[in-house]
Scaffold this active site. Sequence first.
Site, short mmCIF file in Angstrom:
data_model
loop_
_atom_site.label_atom_id
_atom_site.label_comp_id
_atom_site.label_asym_id
_atom_site.label_seq_id
_atom_site.Cartn_x
_atom_site.Cartn_y
_atom_site.Cartn_z
CE1 TYR A 14 1.20 0.57 4.33
CE2 TYR A 14 0.50 -1.71 4.28
CZ TYR A 14 1.19 -0.69 4.89
OH TYR A 14 1.88 -0.92 6.05
CB THR B 120 7.79 2.98 -0.04
OG1 THR B 120 8.07 1.91 0.87
CG2 THR B 120 7.51 4.27 0.72
CG LEU B 121 7.29 -2.54 -0.45
CD1 LEU B 121 6.73 -3.52 0.57
CD2 LEU B 121 8.57 -3.06 -1.06
CD GLU C 73 7.66 -3.00 5.07
OE1 GLU C 73 7.90 -2.07 5.87
OE2 GLU C 73 7.16 -2.79 3.95
#
Length: 140
Positions: free
Chosen positions: A19, A21-22, A84
């Site tokens: 949702y 920066t990926l 993460e």
Amino acid sequence: MHPRYLREAIADTPRVAVYGTLKQGFNNAHWLNDATLLGRDATPALTLYDIGPYPGAKRQRSKGITIEVYRINAHHLAQLDRLEDYRIDAPTEGEYDRQQIDTCFGLAWVYLYNPSVAGKTAIYEGGWHTPNISNVQQQR
């Protein structure tokens, strides 16, 4: 060879929902370059919070947060866990916890933000950096 917990996690759920920066076009998208983009969806299961340089999601009802869903393997999951700060032995102690959500492509892993979001801007619809201003609310 990847640890057993990664192999089991991928055997159970070989997808990740992203949702922030990926997502394609953002600075961490390269982590998923060789994963398969299944498509986009909107989930009412998450609310985003603007943390500053990236968003954090909480499992809270929303009007629909835009996500991208990828088919991944154990190598991808291991890299994402490190990125993460997901800690398998203490999932609430890292910056993010990894949990499953329903998507139109089936169950997918999603990284949920552990720290407090008090005082952070909530995004209840759309996506990070592109929220509809009427759906953004300052948390107190």
